[in-house]
Each structure stands twice: as structure tokens, then as C-alpha cells.
Write a protein that holds these residues in place. Structure first.
Motif, short mmCIF file in Angstrom:
data_model
loop_
_atom_site.label_atom_id
_atom_site.label_comp_id
_atom_site.label_asym_id
_atom_site.label_seq_id
_atom_site.Cartn_x
_atom_site.Cartn_y
_atom_site.Cartn_z
N ILE A 175 -1.56 -14.18 4.50
CA ILE A 175 -0.28 -13.80 3.71
C ILE A 175 0.46 -13.46 4.96
CG2 ILE A 175 0.43 -12.16 2.26
CD1 ILE A 175 -2.07 -12.21 0.30
N VAL A 176 1.08 -13.56 4.91
CA VAL A 176 2.22 -13.02 5.88
C VAL A 176 3.52 -12.37 5.80
CG1 VAL A 176 3.35 -14.16 8.51
CG2 VAL A 176 1.42 -15.05 7.64
N GLY A 177 3.99 -11.71 6.64
CA GLY A 177 4.65 -10.28 6.34
C GLY A 177 5.47 -10.17 7.76
N MET A 178 7.14 -10.28 7.64
CA MET A 178 7.46 -10.11 8.81
C MET A 178 8.39 -8.11 8.74
SD MET A 178 7.40 -13.21 8.04
CE MET A 178 8.91 -14.43 8.00
N PHE A 179 8.92 -7.43 9.30
CA PHE A 179 8.76 -6.51 9.15
C PHE A 179 9.89 -5.89 10.22
CE2 PHE A 179 5.07 -6.39 6.36
CZ PHE A 179 5.63 -6.17 5.00
N ASP A 180 11.02 -5.12 9.89
CA ASP A 180 11.79 -4.19 10.38
C ASP A 180 11.44 -2.90 10.23
OD1 ASP A 180 13.65 -3.23 12.13
OD2 ASP A 180 14.93 -3.16 10.49
N PRO A 181 10.91 -2.18 11.57
CA PRO A 181 10.58 -0.72 11.06
C PRO A 181 11.58 0.33 10.74
CG PRO A 181 10.74 -1.31 13.42
CD PRO A 181 10.31 -3.13 12.59
N GLY A 204 5.40 3.47 5.72
CA GLY A 204 6.58 2.16 5.08
C GLY A 204 5.93 1.00 5.26
N LEU A 205 5.71 1.12 6.29
CA LEU A 205 5.22 -0.56 6.75
C LEU A 205 3.74 -0.12 6.22
CD1 LEU A 205 6.52 -0.30 10.55
CD2 LEU A 205 6.89 -1.92 8.74
N ILE A 209 2.74 -3.25 3.54
CA ILE A 209 1.99 -4.30 4.26
C ILE A 209 0.44 -4.40 2.76
CG2 ILE A 209 -0.06 -4.99 5.69
CD1 ILE A 209 1.62 -3.70 7.71
N ALA A 210 0.46 -2.87 1.90
CA ALA A 210 -0.77 -3.19 1.35
C ALA A 210 -0.13 -3.82 -0.26
CB ALA A 210 -0.87 -1.73 0.65
N GLU A 211 1.71 -4.16 0.06
CA GLU A 211 2.05 -4.69 -1.63
C GLU A 211 2.14 -6.81 -1.04
OE1 GLU A 211 3.19 -3.45 -4.24
OE2 GLU A 211 2.59 -1.61 -3.81
N TYR A 223 10.78 -1.75 5.88
CA TYR A 223 9.90 -0.69 5.97
C TYR A 223 9.60 -0.18 4.61
CZ TYR A 223 12.90 3.20 7.15
OH TYR A 223 13.90 3.98 6.96
N ARG A 224 10.95 -0.27 3.96
CA ARG A 224 11.08 -0.03 2.23
C ARG A 224 10.52 -1.00 1.27
NH1 ARG A 224 16.97 1.95 3.39
NH2 ARG A 224 17.38 -0.07 4.46
N GLY A 225 10.42 -1.69 1.83
CA GLY A 225 10.55 -3.40 0.96
C GLY A 225 12.03 -3.79 1.10
N VAL A 226 13.37 -3.84 1.63
CA VAL A 226 14.36 -4.14 1.26
C VAL A 226 14.06 -5.89 1.60
CG1 VAL A 226 17.04 -3.96 1.46
CG2 VAL A 226 15.38 -1.77 1.10
#
Length: 230
Positions: A175-181, A204-205, A209-211, A223-226
Motif C-alpha cells: 500500500i502506497v501513500g504520498m503525503f504533504d506534511p 497527523g501523518l 498512515i494508519a488509515e 497530514y490531515r487526510g485532505v
């Protein structure tokens, strides 16, 4: 016990991720270029009851990446967080400099791909199988307002590569996630107004990530899931 590997773990967001994952009871592999100078990490090791290890890694050096694999062997890694990165200054269209651009691309875009490729089997052996890249909203082509060209381009390339892996490795269960912190107060943003603390960003990250699930693999979000437009 969840095993988390974090690059660029000696300061800023990376260090705080180590701190918060350790507090949650995870086993953390903290990677940085110069462990001998990573005093804050050493303090975490001393208070972690053996749950934090520091390993040397220069993400811009392919030999160093290969050496990391040699040390880890077949150890499962539940969450691999490619956090290490560099800025490139506020370069304008009139001041594009080739070496600056190539260095930013190598560290911010190519290194996470090489690390993911090298540690793919470690991810596949784990329970969670999560590959994470700390990106930036400035890597969004849809929101590009110019300026910082090398940094923006490197983060857009990172997003593209990770999006591809989310498709190619789907059958492996990765599972791949890309996040703006977020715009965080760190050494990289020193001298510039920052909106959130490193503690808030890391928390938030970790929550996002857990989700992560197969259904959200390859999504670009903050980092908020937006979700962020590409």
C-alpha cells in the motif's frame, strides 16, 4: 510489533516520527547519514528499551542503500517512510542551475524509488506492507504557481513514481501513500513563517498512515487526510 523504517530520522519531521512511533510501542529503524552526530536520536535510543536502532544511510548513495539492505537482510518492514529530502532554494525561472536541479531530483525523487526497490521484499514479508513518501503540496502540477522550480519538479517526480508503484505492486499487497506534511517549522523552513508544529504534523501523518488501505493506495493527501489535486 510494528516495525517502522524512517529515512532522514535525525531531525525535523523524521525525528518526531521516530519519537511518536516509539511512544506508540513500535520498533523503529532510524536512518541518517551520520549516526555519530545524531545526538537527539541517541537520546531516544537510550530511553527506548531497545526499540530504536540507528542505521547509517546516505540516500543519495546507491552503495549506502545496498549496505542498508545487507544489514537488514530479510527483516520484515511494516511501514517504510521515505522522509529524507532537501530543499533547493527559491529558484526562479531566470536562475535554473543544472547541478542544483539534478541534486534535488536525485535526493527527493530517485532515492525513494531506489530504497523502495531495494527493500521491496522486506515490505512484502511484513504484515502492514505500507510504503510512504513525504512529498509536498508544491509538487502538485495543478497548483503550481511557479518559483522553487527544482524542488517542485523533484516532488512531482516523486509523486509520479510512487503512484506507479501503487499500481505495479498492488498484487503484492503493498500500500502506497504520498503525503504533504504541511508547512512545518523545521530546519528546512528556517527564516520563513511556518503554520504548524513538527509535533502536529508527525501526529497527523501517523494517523493518516494508519488509515491507508488498498482502496486508498496511490492517493496524494496532506497530514490531515485532505486529498490534493495532482
Amino acid at each position: 510489533m510494528t516495525t517502522v523504517l524512517i529515512t532522514g530520522a535525525n531531525r525535523g519531521i523524521g525525528l518526531e516520527l521516530v519519537r511518536q512511533y516509539t511512544a506508540e510501542g513500535a520498533q523503529v529503524i532510524a536512518c541518517c547519514r551520520d549516526p555519530a552526530k545524531a545526538d537527539a536520536l541517541k537520546e531516544l535510543v537510550a530511553s527506548s528499551d531497545g526499540r530504536v536502532r540507528i542505521l547509517q544511510l546516505d540516500v543519495a548513495d546507491e552503495t549506502s542503500i545496498a549496505s542498508l539492505k545487507d544489514v537488514l537482510g530479510d527483516e520484515p518492514i511494516d511501514i517504510l517512510i521515505n522522509n529524507a529530502g532537501i530543499g533547493s532554494g527559491g529558484l526562479a525561472a531566470s536562475s535554473i542551475e543544472p547541478n542544483n536541479w539534478m541534486t534535488a531530483t536525485r535526493v527527493n525523487a530517485l532515492a525513494p524509488m531506489l530504497i523502495a526497490q531495494t527493500l521491496r521484499d522486506n515490505l512484502k514479508r511484513s504484515t502492514e506492507k505500507k510504503l510512504v513518501a513525504i512529498s509536498s503540496a508544491t509538487g502538485s502540477i495543478a497548483n503550481n504557481r511557479g518559483g522553487g522550480y527544482a524542488y517542485r519538479a523533484s516532488k512531482a517526480a516523486l509523486n509520479s513514481g510512487m503512484r506507479g508503484l501503487s499500481r505495479d505492486w498492488y498484487d503484492d499487497g503493498v500500500i502506497v501513500g504520498m503525503f504533504d506534511p504541511g508547512w512545518v517549522a523545521t530546519d528546512m523552513t528556517a527564516g520563513q513563517p511556518a503554520y504548524i508544529s513538527v509535533e502536529e504534523s508527525a501526529h497527523g501523518l501517523i494517523c493518516q498512515i494508519a488509515e491507508l488501505t488498498p482502496a486508498t493506495s496511490g492517493i496524494f493527501q496532506d497530514y490531515r487526510g485532505v486529498r490534493i489535486r495532482w
